[in-house]
Structure formats: C-alpha cells, structure tokens
Design a protein around this motif. Structure first.
Motif, PDB file in Angstrom:
ATOM      1  N   THR A   1       0.830  -1.209   0.000  1.00 33.54           N
ATOM      2  CA  THR A   1       0.000   0.000   0.000  1.00 33.54           C
ATOM      3  C   THR A   1       0.862   1.256   0.000  1.00 33.54           C
ATOM      4  OG1 THR A   1      -1.733  -1.191   1.195  1.00 33.54           O
ATOM      5  CG2 THR A   1      -1.838   1.215   1.236  1.00 33.54           C
ATOM      6  N   ILE A   2       1.900   1.268   0.800  1.00 39.40           N
ATOM      7  CA  ILE A   2       2.811   2.420   0.842  1.00 39.40           C
ATOM      8  C   ILE A   2       3.442   2.653  -0.525  1.00 39.40           C
ATOM      9  CG2 ILE A   2       5.024   3.231   1.773  1.00 39.40           C
ATOM     10  CD1 ILE A   2       4.210   1.894   4.424  1.00 39.40           C
ATOM     11  N   MET A   3       3.938   1.578  -1.145  1.00 39.77           N
ATOM     12  CA  MET A   3       4.581   1.719  -2.457  1.00 39.77           C
ATOM     13  C   MET A   3       3.571   2.163  -3.521  1.00 39.77           C
ATOM     14  SD  MET A   3       7.393  -1.370  -2.573  1.00 39.77           S
ATOM     15  CE  MET A   3       6.305  -2.671  -2.057  1.00 39.77           C
ATOM     16  N   TYR A   4       2.353   1.630  -3.472  1.00 40.64           N
ATOM     17  CA  TYR A   4       1.329   2.006  -4.442  1.00 40.64           C
ATOM     18  C   TYR A   4       0.950   3.478  -4.297  1.00 40.64           C
ATOM     19  CZ  TYR A   4      -3.188   2.308  -6.734  1.00 40.64           C
ATOM     20  OH  TYR A   4      -4.237   2.701  -7.519  1.00 40.64           O
ATOM     21  N   LEU A   5       0.740   3.932  -3.059  1.00 37.98           N
ATOM     22  CA  LEU A   5       0.357   5.328  -2.837  1.00 37.98           C
ATOM     23  C   LEU A   5       1.449   6.297  -3.266  1.00 37.98           C
ATOM     24  CD1 LEU A   5      -1.486   5.133   0.597  1.00 37.98           C
ATOM     25  CD2 LEU A   5      -2.484   5.570  -1.655  1.00 37.98           C
ATOM     26  N   ILE A   6       2.687   5.961  -2.991  1.00 35.00           N
ATOM     27  CA  ILE A   6       3.786   6.852  -3.380  1.00 35.00           C
ATOM     28  C   ILE A   6       3.911   6.908  -4.898  1.00 35.00           C
ATOM     29  CG2 ILE A   6       6.305   7.117  -3.301  1.00 35.00           C
ATOM     30  CD1 ILE A   6       6.157   6.125  -0.391  1.00 35.00           C
ATOM     31  N   LYS A   7       3.670   5.796  -5.567  1.00 30.95           N
ATOM     32  CA  LYS A   7       3.786   5.779  -7.021  1.00 30.95           C
ATOM     33  C   LYS A   7       2.619   6.493  -7.700  1.00 30.95           C
ATOM     34  CE  LYS A   7       4.555   2.733 -10.929  1.00 30.95           C
ATOM     35  NZ  LYS A   7       5.427   3.639 -11.609  1.00 30.95           N
ATOM     36  N   THR A   8       1.419   6.375  -7.160  1.00 33.73           N
ATOM     37  CA  THR A   8       0.247   6.930  -7.840  1.00 33.73           C
ATOM     38  C   THR A   8      -0.082   8.361  -7.433  1.00 33.73           C
ATOM     39  OG1 THR A   8      -1.214   5.940  -6.182  1.00 33.73           O
ATOM     40  CG2 THR A   8      -0.788   4.675  -8.200  1.00 33.73           C
ATOM     41  N   GLU A   9       0.300   8.802  -6.275  1.00 34.38           N
ATOM     42  CA  GLU A   9      -0.037  10.150  -5.813  1.00 34.38           C
ATOM     43  C   GLU A   9       1.033  11.142  -6.271  1.00 34.38           C
ATOM     44  OE1 GLU A   9      -2.068  13.148  -4.408  1.00 34.38           O
ATOM     45  OE2 GLU A   9      -2.824  11.104  -4.246  1.00 34.38           O
TER      46      GLU A   9
ATOM     47  N   ARG B   1       1.586  14.221  -5.506  1.00 31.27           N
ATOM     48  CA  ARG B   1       2.160  15.066  -4.459  1.00 31.27           C
ATOM     49  C   ARG B   1       3.276  14.351  -3.693  1.00 31.27           C
ATOM     50  NH1 ARG B   1      -2.967  16.625  -1.144  1.00 31.27           N
ATOM     51  NH2 ARG B   1      -3.425  14.492  -1.717  1.00 31.27           N
ATOM     52  N   MET B   2       3.362  13.048  -3.838  1.00 32.78           N
ATOM     53  CA  MET B   2       4.387  12.272  -3.124  1.00 32.78           C
ATOM     54  C   MET B   2       5.589  11.964  -4.004  1.00 32.78           C
ATOM     55  SD  MET B   2       2.218   9.564  -0.920  1.00 32.78           S
ATOM     56  CE  MET B   2       1.157  10.059   0.399  1.00 32.78           C
ATOM     57  N   HIS B   3       5.737  12.654  -5.088  1.00 31.09           N
ATOM     58  CA  HIS B   3       6.878  12.426  -5.973  1.00 31.09           C
ATOM     59  C   HIS B   3       8.034  13.345  -5.604  1.00 31.09           C
ATOM     60  CE1 HIS B   3       4.274  10.479  -9.355  1.00 31.09           C
ATOM     61  NE2 HIS B   3       4.265   9.798  -8.229  1.00 31.09           N
ATOM     62  N   SER B   4       8.526  13.152  -4.393  1.00 26.62           N
ATOM     63  CA  SER B   4       9.704  13.885  -3.939  1.00 26.62           C
ATOM     64  C   SER B   4      10.695  12.876  -3.364  1.00 26.62           C
ATOM     65  CB  SER B   4       9.325  14.929  -2.880  1.00 26.62           C
ATOM     66  OG  SER B   4       8.855  14.290  -1.714  1.00 26.62           O
ATOM     67  N   LEU B   5      11.904  13.341  -3.101  1.00 29.95           N
ATOM     68  CA  LEU B   5      12.960  12.444  -2.659  1.00 29.95           C
ATOM     69  C   LEU B   5      12.607  11.711  -1.373  1.00 29.95           C
ATOM     70  CD1 LEU B   5      15.780  11.306  -3.060  1.00 29.95           C
ATOM     71  CD2 LEU B   5      16.662  13.277  -1.806  1.00 29.95           C
ATOM     72  N   MET B   6      12.000  12.410  -0.420  1.00 35.51           N
ATOM     73  CA  MET B   6      11.676  11.792   0.858  1.00 35.51           C
ATOM     74  C   MET B   6      10.734  10.601   0.665  1.00 35.51           C
ATOM     75  SD  MET B   6       9.840  13.378   4.239  1.00 35.51           S
ATOM     76  CE  MET B   6       8.319  13.730   3.375  1.00 35.51           C
ATOM     77  N   TYR B   7       9.739  10.757  -0.192  1.00 35.65           N
ATOM     78  CA  TYR B   7       8.783   9.669  -0.408  1.00 35.65           C
ATOM     79  C   TYR B   7       9.387   8.529  -1.224  1.00 35.65           C
ATOM     80  CZ  TYR B   7       5.291  12.699   1.628  1.00 35.65           C
ATOM     81  OH  TYR B   7       4.583  13.479   2.493  1.00 35.65           O
ATOM     82  N   TYR B   8      10.281   8.842  -2.134  1.00 35.70           N
ATOM     83  CA  TYR B   8      10.974   7.777  -2.857  1.00 35.70           C
ATOM     84  C   TYR B   8      11.833   6.949  -1.908  1.00 35.70           C
ATOM     85  CZ  TYR B   8       9.556   9.582  -7.402  1.00 35.70           C
ATOM     86  OH  TYR B   8       8.827   9.972  -8.487  1.00 35.70           O
ATOM     87  N   LEU B   9      12.465   7.615  -0.960  1.00 42.37           N
ATOM     88  CA  LEU B   9      13.253   6.888   0.032  1.00 42.37           C
ATOM     89  C   LEU B   9      12.360   6.024   0.923  1.00 42.37           C
ATOM     90  CD1 LEU B   9      15.863   9.620   1.011  1.00 42.37           C
ATOM     91  CD2 LEU B   9      16.218   7.610  -0.428  1.00 42.37           C
TER      92      LEU B   9
END
Length: 151
Positions: free
Chosen positions: A74-82, A84-92
C-alpha cells in the motif's frame, strides 16, 4: 570418532555421538556418485516447536506475513500513484518499504514451510543463502537510513 557438530545460540561445539540427544544441529554426510559432495542439515531448535500447536503458530506468522505485504504494498502504491508524493523523501520511504518486503520474503516463507511440514531442518545451502540476503537487506536498509538522515 563419531562426532556431531552442534550449534548453540552463543557458540559452536562438538559433541560425541552418544550426546546427540542434546544436539541442536546435526550434520549428515553421504557420497553421491563417488564424489566428495556432502550434505549438511541443521535442526533449528531456537524456533519454538509448539508442542502440537504448529497450526496456530503457522497462522500467526501467516497473518504477520500478509500484513507486511499489504502494508508495504500500500505504501509503495500510494507513493507511485499520488503526484504530491513524488519527492525524494517519499521515494526513500518507498525504497524502505521495498526493503521490508524483501526481508519478509527472505525469512518468513521458510519459517512458514517449517511449521506447516513440522520439520525444523534447513540445509546449509538454504541457510547460507538466507543469511546472505538478510545481511544484504540489512546493509541496504542501513545505507538507506543514512541517506534519509541527510535528506
């Protein structure tokens, strides 16, 4: 001399064959096609045998395993699809979730198989492979946490 290698939680020792009832690991050797190939198996005694509660312990570990996969997925899916979460912190954070999934896939399936089959044996090759991937994921996680600290 018949000796049996035993592995305790804190040390490795050698026991005589007569003392094998307290052995925590056994080594069995056999020759295949007149070669020098040998097979080593360990009996894992540190894992509770459950005294007839194998199914309950299996179900508990299965629930934990499914929770690991669902939560990190779920965490990986939300970071990939949202967007607003396309920043370095969320990729990490996504990489950290991926490492957690890999670590769960390295350790828990063998544990589940052991409780389902009621056999606490693991071969030397399987043990070494599992240790390699556990150490690699631990190193990756530590490196990632250092990178996150700099961010």
């Amino acid at each position: 001399n018949n000796h049996c290698w035993v592995i305790f939680a804190s040390r490795v020792g050698v026991l005589r064959q007569e003392d094998s009832d307290v052995a925590c690991a056994r080594i069995t050797f056999w020759k295949m096609n007149h070669s020098n190939w040998s097979h080593v198996e360990f009996i894992l005694q540190g894992v509770p045998n459950g005294d007839g509660h194998h199914l309950v312990i299996f179900l508990a570990f299965m629930i934990v395993y499914i929770a690991i996969l669902l939560a990190n997925g779920t965490i990986m899916y939300l970071i990939k699809t949202e967007p607003r979460m396309h920043s370095l912190m969320y990729y990490l954070l996504c990489l950290l979730a991926l490492i957690d999934v890999v670590l769960g896939n390295v350790t828990i399936p063998k544990l589940l198989a052991m409780y389902l089959s009621r056999s606490m044996l693991i071969s030397l090759e399987a043990c070494a492979t599992q240790m390699f991937f556990v150490y690699c994921t631990a190193l990756s996680e530590s490196t990632l946490l250092v990178a996150m600290a700099f961010d």
